[in-house]
Write a protein that holds these residues in place. Structure first.
Motif, PDB file in Angstrom:
ATOM      1  N   THR A   1      21.718 112.228 127.082  1.00  0.00           N
ATOM      2  CA  THR A   1      21.242 113.117 126.018  1.00  0.00           C
ATOM      3  C   THR A   1      20.775 112.328 124.802  1.00  0.00           C
ATOM      4  N   SER A   2      21.523 111.284 124.457  1.00  0.00           N
ATOM      5  CA  SER A   2      21.133 110.495 123.284  1.00  0.00           C
ATOM      6  C   SER A   2      19.788 109.827 123.511  1.00  0.00           C
ATOM      7  N   GLU A   3      19.556 109.308 124.730  1.00  0.00           N
ATOM      8  CA  GLU A   3      18.254 108.696 125.002  1.00  0.00           C
ATOM      9  C   GLU A   3      17.134 109.735 124.943  1.00  0.00           C
ATOM     10  N   LEU A   4      17.406 110.946 125.451  1.00  0.00           N
ATOM     11  CA  LEU A   4      16.397 112.002 125.373  1.00  0.00           C
ATOM     12  C   LEU A   4      16.071 112.347 123.924  1.00  0.00           C
ATOM     13  N   GLN A   5      17.105 112.420 123.083  1.00  0.00           N
ATOM     14  CA  GLN A   5      16.878 112.714 121.673  1.00  0.00           C
ATOM     15  C   GLN A   5      16.066 111.608 121.017  1.00  0.00           C
ATOM     16  N   GLU A   6      16.415 110.358 121.329  1.00  0.00           N
ATOM     17  CA  GLU A   6      15.653 109.236 120.769  1.00  0.00           C
ATOM     18  C   GLU A   6      14.215 109.244 121.282  1.00  0.00           C
ATOM     19  N   ALA A   7      14.034 109.579 122.565  1.00  0.00           N
ATOM     20  CA  ALA A   7      12.685 109.637 123.119  1.00  0.00           C
ATOM     21  C   ALA A   7      11.865 110.732 122.444  1.00  0.00           C
ATOM     22  N   LEU A   8      12.497 111.905 122.220  1.00  0.00           N
ATOM     23  CA  LEU A   8      11.799 112.988 121.526  1.00  0.00           C
ATOM     24  C   LEU A   8      11.417 112.558 120.118  1.00  0.00           C
ATOM     25  N   THR A   9      12.347 111.913 119.430  1.00  0.00           N
ATOM     26  CA  THR A   9      12.043 111.422 118.079  1.00  0.00           C
ATOM     27  C   THR A   9      10.903 110.416 118.109  1.00  0.00           C
ATOM     28  N   ALA A  10      10.923 109.529 119.105  1.00  0.00           N
ATOM     29  CA  ALA A  10       9.865 108.514 119.208  1.00  0.00           C
ATOM     30  C   ALA A  10       8.508 109.159 119.454  1.00  0.00           C
ATOM     31  N   MET A  11       8.459 110.176 120.325  1.00  0.00           N
ATOM     32  CA  MET A  11       7.180 110.829 120.608  1.00  0.00           C
ATOM     33  C   MET A  11       6.704 111.628 119.404  1.00  0.00           C
ATOM     34  N   LEU A  12       7.625 112.271 118.686  1.00  0.00           N
ATOM     35  CA  LEU A  12       7.221 112.987 117.465  1.00  0.00           C
ATOM     36  C   LEU A  12       6.722 112.009 116.411  1.00  0.00           C
ATOM     37  N   ASP A  13       7.395 110.866 116.286  1.00  0.00           N
ATOM     38  CA  ASP A  13       6.925 109.844 115.347  1.00  0.00           C
ATOM     39  C   ASP A  13       5.548 109.334 115.749  1.00  0.00           C
TER      40      ASP A  13
END
Length: 1107
Positions: free
Chosen positions: A769-781
């Protein structure tokens, strides 16, 4: 596409074989140069045959070659030039085998005179070209001539010895002192076997063989060069003729090589025989080695040529195969295209049973033709796979053609199956409706033929009831289904006309059913009663007894509504009941509105939902890769196709990279790397976040693509009507133009974050889940970075280099009021006047103010541009977080408040985002300055940003909140008056004016500039648990946040990771609120208007600085 278009497909192995042929030819040529002599036997053959001089094959004791000049009466008559050629020929033969060899001449003048000897010696000295080691002269045997010779030689000895060493021998026996007996021929008393005629025949054969080998080598090399330089024709007949012609030449050359090889082997056999007879014959050994070497190198060259011709011949065959395969493909594509057109024109809109049966008959004929064509296409596909299995050089093109044919066949078959299924369902529906109509007519006929007198008795009534019940048992199943269910079951084929037929049929059935129920009711009463039989007079029926009743006049029924439950896995319920979802489907019945509702009950598994999302991500990724490939092959690669060069303008061809950008790079990344990453996560969707993070840097290529997109769009608008694009779109059978496919990367980039949100939604508290959250943040950034960079490229009027300002961190539109202070006076643009609309760009090193303009394009193609107005260096910037009167305003001041900008954000969230980023930049600047000061050892005790105050009020570089009056554009220019010392929280820039900052040299040794004091006139509320009253609105911005309105009573419970758990007592909600937003909600005016409920004095304060 003909073979000429595939000329670049010449295989590497063919070129290597050609180089091997050239290398073998070069080696053979070097050998021929070594063994060949410039003077041939034909040129001196007459004198050699007269035996003026000969090579016996003997050798001296120091391995010198012996040349014998026997008695010859005509020696003096030989011309000097001819004698020189004879000597040159005889000396070149040994020198070619053994460079630097020495020679011994035996001059036999036993029957001659001194004059002849003297003349011969003189001519030898003048004409002999080799390294003459010794001249052995057999003087005359007669007494007189011997005496004269001795006297003459004694007087002339010095002259001859200066030119060459001469030894006078009295007899043959003296020769043995210089030459061994086995190296002398029989005429000198030796045992060496020498036959002059055989030597001439052997030399002739050797030279003839060398010349023939040389000619063969030249022919092989010339033919190989001809093959290598031959351009492959575009016509099949021309290729076949070329194959026949080259094969014929090849066979002739092979025959010549075999003939030469036979000649060489015969020569070797002859030399081997001579060598066995005389083992000491050195010349024979050398000749044998020479011929053997020539034969070996000829075989090598033949082998190299065979390899090259085989590969060249294979290439021509493959070109011919490709040409025939391409022709078959084109013909098959035309057939499939014709069938596809027929399929598209074939209409399944039928209204009657006869039309349906006729359409089915035509469709069966079309399917039969299609099956025949598809079978032929399968043969072509099989042939293509065979060519690929045989390592055809154009395997990529062949497999592409196979895939295209397979796709056409599958598409055609699927379309035909779909239409066949549609007609079958329509046919089945019409038959069922006809059966229902017939049953209704039969029912009416049954009721009409039940005579009243026969039903008056109990038995008659029971018999009639039994007949009706038996008739009802044979009712078509369609009538028990219901009209609405029938429409749903045949939803794919129901047309308005069929819908009307269904309505009429069920209206008729309703009427008949009502008649049957009425009749059954009457008959049951009669069957249950004991009636006295009476004579009845039955009136004549209106209808004949054996005719069917007329059609009933239908009545419009009301809409129907059905509610039932279905199990639909894979969908999360959003209703209050966690396991049940009600789904209502409304369907009109004739003109009256009706509805049918479905209810779904089921338990959705999060793992199943995640796999569904992951499957969608993979499938859409595959489609995306295929679409990119179709654009690159169907448009970009076709720009190099000579057949379409006439449709393409030179300007467009030169700007290919502008039109497509870095699309090839994006395709390579997704097809070779990212698609494989996603496919590996099909069974473990929680691991996909790690791959997004791993490929985070690779996704930066989209920023380059998006920055080029405006240029690409402009180029497309200019050349969208080009015939080249229309032709390519026609070949690809794309319904949309190229511009729609060039937009795919932008659309795909936005799709990723949506799918990641879905995965995150179903992955609560699970692994990854943490990696998914970081991935979502990275794509939004990434999306934000791309968006910001797209705006940046539209900035005009900035004279410097934007790259020197660092990366774009944020950008957005704001309302701005400006206040300037110049010397003792101050000019204000008062806040009561209309603000300026400015678009702000925040860089790492500067803040740009621009004016947005709509200048480019028309309508939806308009693109904004930003006219540069002002630039603020971040080293001289300070901020004030809050301005009285509007929670969306904040201040940006410059150079010690020489310039003050009041900025109004569109929302509080936008304001907080900008303040956080500005605060981060200013904090980093302060840290850098502090680190520099420590590194240079220039730490100061104090850094004062205001006039000297007590030590308890040291200068701070912290954030403060200043509430300006709504009628003013900025705070009072006197920063240290008590009025404006109160309630100020500001961020000064790192490089203030001299009056506000004493300089870096004095910033050392004192308290930490970030260490707050405990007392000051300005206060900052430190949040603590308790009850508060909200003074500003806050909208819900996340799944776990809440909505707060001004005036709500809220309770702060605890802080976690920069967020407070807040309970809204007024609205009975509970959720998290960011600490920064909470400070605005309850603390931005706490100094005047707010105190914590129940604890008015419990405010924790810290010292604040003034700008």
């Amino acid at each position: 596409m003909g073979p000429s278009a595939l000329q670049e497909g010449e295989t590497k192995e063919e070129m290597e074989s050609y180089h091997d042929l050239l290398q073998a030819s070069s080696q053979l040529e070097n050998t021929l140069q070594q063994v060949a002599v410039p003077v041939s036997l034909k040129e001196v053959g007459g004198y050699i045959e007269k035996q003026v001089a000969y090579l016996s094959g003997g050798r001296g004791k120091d391995s010198s070659v012996i040349i014998t000049l026997p008695e010859c009466s005509a020696f003096s008559d030989i011309p000097e030039e001819a004698l020189a050629k004879v000597f040159t020929y005889l000396t070149l033969i040994p020198r070619a085998r053994q460079p630097g060899v020495k020679f011994i001449i035996i001059l036999d003048r036993r029957l001659d005179t001194w004059a002849s000897i003297k003349t011969a010696l003189a001519r030898i000295a003048a004409s002999f070209p080799g390294n003459l080691h010794l001249v052995l002269v057999l003087r005359p045997t007669s007494f007189f001539h011997r005496t004269v010779t001795d006297i003459g030689f004694r007087f002339s000895q010095d002259d001859f010895m200066l030119k060459m060493p001469v030894v006078m021998l009295s007899s043959v026996t003296d020769l043995l002192h210089y030459i061994s007996e086995n190296q002398l021929t029989s005429e000198f008393g030796g045992t060496l076997d020498y036959c002059h005629s055989d030597w001439i025949v052997l030399r002739t054969a050797i030279e003839s063989f060398a010349v023939t080998v040389k000619d063969i080598a030249q022919m092989l090399q010339g033919f190989g060069t001809e093959l290598a330089e031959t351009e492959v024709p575009d016509k099949g007949k021309a290729i076949e003729y070329l194959l026949e012609n080259q094969t014929a030449k090849y066979r002739k050359l092979k025959e010549a090589i075999r003939s030469v090889s036979k000649e060489g082997h015969r020569l070797l056999s002859s030399l081997e025989t001579s060598e066995k007879e005389d083992d000491c014959h050195w010349d024979v050994k050398l000749d044998w080695e020479t011929v053997q070497r020539l034969l070996a190198q000829l075989r090598d060259m033949e082998s190299a040529f065979d390899g090259f011709f085989e590969k060249h011949h294979l290439k021509l065959h493959q070109y011919l195969q490709l040409l025939k395969y391409e022709q078959s493909f084109q013909e098959m594509e035309l057939c499939l295209g014709h069938l596809t057109a027929q399929e598209r024109e074939f209409s399944v809109a039928v209204e009657t049973l006869a039309q349906t049966e006729q359409a089915l008959k035509k469709l069966n004929t079309l399917e039969s033709n299609a099956q025949e064509v598809v079978s032929r296409a399968q043969i072509i596909i099989l042939h293509g796979h065979q060519l690929s299995a045989n390592h055809h050089f154009a395997v990529a093109l062949i497999m592409q053609r196979c895939n295209e044919l397979r796709h056409h066949c599958d598409t055609l078959n699927a379309a035909l199956r779909s239409k066949h299924t549609h007609l079958k369902h329509t046919h089945q529906l019409l038959i069922s409706l006809g059966q229902a109509q017939t049953w209704c007519d039969d029912a009416a006929y049954l009721l009409a033929n039940q005579l009243v007198e026969n039903c008056q008795s109990r038995l008659g009534a029971q018999a009639a009831l039994k007949d009706i019940e038996q008739f009802l048992g044979g009712a078509p199943s369609i009538l028990s289904t219901g009209a609405d269910i029938l429409k749903i079951e045949y939803e794919a084929v129901v047309t308005p006309n069929l819908q009307a037929q269904i309505g009429k049929t069920f209206e008729k059935y309703a009427a008949v059913h009502q008649m049957i129920e009425n009749r059954q009711t009457s008959l049951r009463k009669l069957a249950d009663k004991h009636v006295r039989p009476i004579q009845l007079v039955t009136p004549r029926p209106e209808n004949p007894p054996h005719s069917k009743s007329p059609l009933f006049s239908p009545k419009h029924a009301d809409g129907l509504k059905f509610t039932f439950d279905l199990s639909l896995p894979g969908k999360r319920s959003s209703r209050k009941t966690p396991h049940t979802r009600k789904i209502e489907v409304i369907h009109d019945y004739q003109e009256s509105p009706g509805c049918v509702s479905y209810s779904l009950e089921g338990d959705d598994s999060p793992d199943l939902l995640k796999r569904h999302v992951m499957r969608e991500l993979i499938e859409t990724e595959r489609i995306y890769v295929e679409e990119l490939l179709s654009v690159l092959l169907g448009y970009r690669a076709e720009m190099d196709n000579p057949e379409l060069s006439g449709l393409l303008t030179p300007i467009l061809h030169s700007k290919r990279d502008v039109l497509f950008g870095n699309l090839p790079e994006i395709y390579n990344f997704h097809s070779r790397i990212f698609l494989q990453d996603l496919e590996g996560c099909l069974e473990a969707p929680e691991g996909v976040g790690a791959y997004f993070l791993k490929r985070k840097e690779s996704f930066q290529m989209y920023e380059c693509y998006c920055q080029n997109k405006p240029r690409s769009d402009a180029l497309w608008r200019q050349f969208s009507d080009c015939a080249f694009f229309q032709e390519c779109q026609k070949k690809l059978e794309h319904k949309l133009g190229l511009d729609s496919y060039l937009l795919k990367p932008v659309q795909r980039l936005t799709k990723y974050q949506l799918l990641l949100k879905e995965l995150l939604k179903y992955s609560t508290d699970s692994e990854g889940t943490s990696e998914l959250q970081e991935a979502l943040t990275a794509m939004l950034d990434l999306l934000k970075s791309v968006n910001d960079s797209m705006h940046q490229i539209s900035i005009t009027g900035y004279e410097g280099d934007l790259c020197e300002l660092g990366h774009v961190l944020m950008q957005g539109s704001f309302s701005v009021w400006i206040s300037h202070k110049k010397g003792p006076t101050r000019m204000k643009e008062l806040a009561r006047f209309k603000p300026m609309q400015r678009h702000l760009f925040l860089y790492e090193r500067a803040l740009l103010f621009c004016k947005r303009r709509e200048e480019h394009g028309d309508g939806c193609d308009k693109t904004p541009s930003y006219s540069f107005k002002h630039c603020l260096k971040m080293t001289a910037v300070g901020i004030t977080e809050n301005v009285k009167g509007d929670v969306k305003k904040f201040e940006i001041w410059y150079s010690g408040r020489e310039e003050v900008y009041i900025v109004q954000a569109p929302t509080v969230e936008v304001k907080m985002a900008w303040l956080n980023e500005l605060r981060r930049i200013l904090t980093n600047q302060q840290k850098l300055l502090r680190d520099e000061a420590y590194q240079h050892g220039q730490m100061v005790e104090h850094m004062q940003l205001s006039p000297p105050i007590p030590e308890s009020k040291q200068q701070r570089a912290s954030v403060s909140s200043e509430e300006t009056e709504s009628g003013r554009s900025s705070p009072d220019p006197q920063p240290h008056s008590p009025k404006h010392q109160h309630n100020r929280r500001s961020w000064p820039g790192a490089n203030q004016s001299r009056g506000n900052c004493e300089g870096l040299e004095e910033w050392s040794g004192g308290p930490d500039v970030f260490n707050p004091s405990d007392t000051d006139d300005g206060v900052l509320l430190a949040m603590s648990p308790g009850r508060y009253r909200a003074l500003a609105d806050s909208l819900q911005n996340g799944p776990d946040s809440i909505t707060i309105k001004c005036g709500d009573n809220i309770q702060l419970q605890y802080e976690e990771k920069g967020r407070w758990l807040v309970k809204n007592l007024s609205r009975r909600q509970e959720g998290f609120v960011a600490a920064a937003s909470l400070r605005l909600i309850v603390g931005h005016s706490s100094r005047r208007h707010f105190s914590r409920l129940g604890d008015p004095g419990n405010l924790k304060v810290r010292k604040l600085s003034s700008p």
